[in-house]
Design a protein around this motif. Structure first.
Motif, PDB file in Angstrom:
ATOM      1  N   MET A  81    -131.631 -59.636  10.884  1.00  0.00           N
ATOM      2  CA  MET A  81    -133.290 -59.999  11.402  1.00  0.00           C
ATOM      3  C   MET A  81    -133.499 -60.387   9.776  1.00  0.00           C
ATOM      4  O   MET A  81    -134.139 -61.435   9.670  1.00  0.00           O
ATOM      5  N   ALA A  94    -139.947 -61.903  14.321  1.00  0.00           N
ATOM      6  CA  ALA A  94    -139.409 -61.061  13.829  1.00  0.00           C
ATOM      7  C   ALA A  94    -140.906 -60.429  13.689  1.00  0.00           C
ATOM      8  O   ALA A  94    -141.354 -59.901  12.121  1.00  0.00           O
ATOM      9  N   GLY A  97    -141.522 -56.984  12.345  1.00  0.00           N
ATOM     10  CA  GLY A  97    -140.926 -56.764  10.519  1.00  0.00           C
ATOM     11  C   GLY A  97    -139.551 -54.976  11.149  1.00  0.00           C
ATOM     12  O   GLY A  97    -139.254 -55.147   9.811  1.00  0.00           O
ATOM     13  N   CYS A 100    -138.308 -52.774  15.699  1.00  0.00           N
ATOM     14  CA  CYS A 100    -137.490 -51.905  17.442  1.00  0.00           C
ATOM     15  C   CYS A 100    -139.073 -52.626  18.112  1.00  0.00           C
ATOM     16  O   CYS A 100    -139.194 -51.275  19.563  1.00  0.00           O
ATOM     17  N   ALA A 101    -140.097 -53.132  18.208  1.00  0.00           N
ATOM     18  CA  ALA A 101    -141.780 -53.266  18.665  1.00  0.00           C
ATOM     19  C   ALA A 101    -141.987 -54.258  19.414  1.00  0.00           C
ATOM     20  O   ALA A 101    -143.149 -54.723  19.306  1.00  0.00           O
ATOM     21  N   CYS A 102    -141.099 -55.260  19.266  1.00  0.00           N
ATOM     22  CA  CYS A 102    -142.037 -56.936  19.494  1.00  0.00           C
ATOM     23  C   CYS A 102    -140.726 -57.522  20.209  1.00  0.00           C
ATOM     24  O   CYS A 102    -141.009 -58.211  21.126  1.00  0.00           O
ATOM     25  N   CYS A 105    -137.343 -61.049  17.424  1.00  0.00           N
ATOM     26  CA  CYS A 105    -135.813 -61.311  16.646  1.00  0.00           C
ATOM     27  C   CYS A 105    -134.462 -61.141  17.676  1.00  0.00           C
ATOM     28  O   CYS A 105    -133.517 -60.875  17.445  1.00  0.00           O
ATOM     29  N   CYS A 142    -132.587 -57.339  14.275  1.00  0.00           N
ATOM     30  CA  CYS A 142    -133.479 -55.984  14.144  1.00  0.00           C
ATOM     31  C   CYS A 142    -132.233 -54.879  13.686  1.00  0.00           C
ATOM     32  O   CYS A 142    -132.359 -53.338  12.483  1.00  0.00           O
TER      33      CYS A 142
HETATM   34  S1  FES Z   1    -138.558 -57.436  14.629  1.00  0.00           S
HETATM   35 FE1  FES Z   1    -139.564 -56.651  16.502  1.00  0.00          FE
HETATM   36  S2  FES Z   1    -137.927 -55.593  17.121  1.00  0.00           S
HETATM   37 FE2  FES Z   1    -136.962 -56.946  16.251  1.00  0.00          FE
END
Ligand code: FES
Length: 162
Positions: A81, A94, A97, A100-102, A105, A142
């Motif tokens: 990422m 992303a 950032g 691992c919360a969106c 990515c 990411c």
């Molecule tokens: S950047 Fe958010 S889950 Fe990967």
């Protein structure tokens, strides 16, 4: 002509100073005194030095949804990422950032690399539920850290993110 390493340093009694150290003198100093005994506040500002390991680079290819290949030289330890964002690869948003919360990515690992990259951890798997068009090779970019074992990795960007 001598090669030089540029350092910037500051001591208690002196103002900050920039010094060009001849590499052969620096090598000799390091060999005689040991690197840890060199002034601690010296910071390498440019060039390379045999006592400071260079970061290993590996190849990463990110294929955008329209088929455009982005062939990148990336540092080991960086994530797919980070490299996609740094190189403005379209389709990797992303938003969190790298936390691992969106799930924005999301990528598909190329079939040939699926085993080497491995399966997602539980948290990533939960997050993938929010991604668009999830497939068996889906991963959150990411969470994929580049390493020597992944030299040449190919990933594909999906049509859209969640
Ligand atoms: S950047 Fe958010 S889950 Fe990967």
């Amino acid at each position: 002509m001598r090669d030089h390493c540029r350092f910037s340093g500051r001591s208690r009694n002196r103002a900050s100073a920039r010094v060009d150290w001849p590499v052969d003198l620096l090598e000799e100093t390091a060999l005689n005194s040991g690197w840890p005994r060199l002034p601690r506040r010296l910071v390498l500002a440019g060039g390379s030095h045999p006592f400071i390991p260079e970061r290993e680079m590996t190849k990463l290819t990110i294929v955008a949804f329209d088929g455009t290949r982005h062939d990148l030289d990336v540092e080991n330890g960086s994530t797919v990422m980070e490299n996609a964002v740094r190189n403005s690869v379209p389709g990797i948003e992303a938003e969190c950032g790298g936390a691992c919360a969106c799930a924005t990515c999301h990528v598909y690992v190329d079939d040939a690399w699926s085993a080497a990259v491995g399966a997602p951890e539980a948290m990533e798997e939960d997050m993938l539920d929010f991604a668009y068009d999830v497939r068996p090779t889906s991963r959150l970019s990411c969470q994929i850290k580049m390493s020597e074992a992944l030299d040449g990795l190919i990933v594909h960007v999906p049509e859209r993110q969640a």
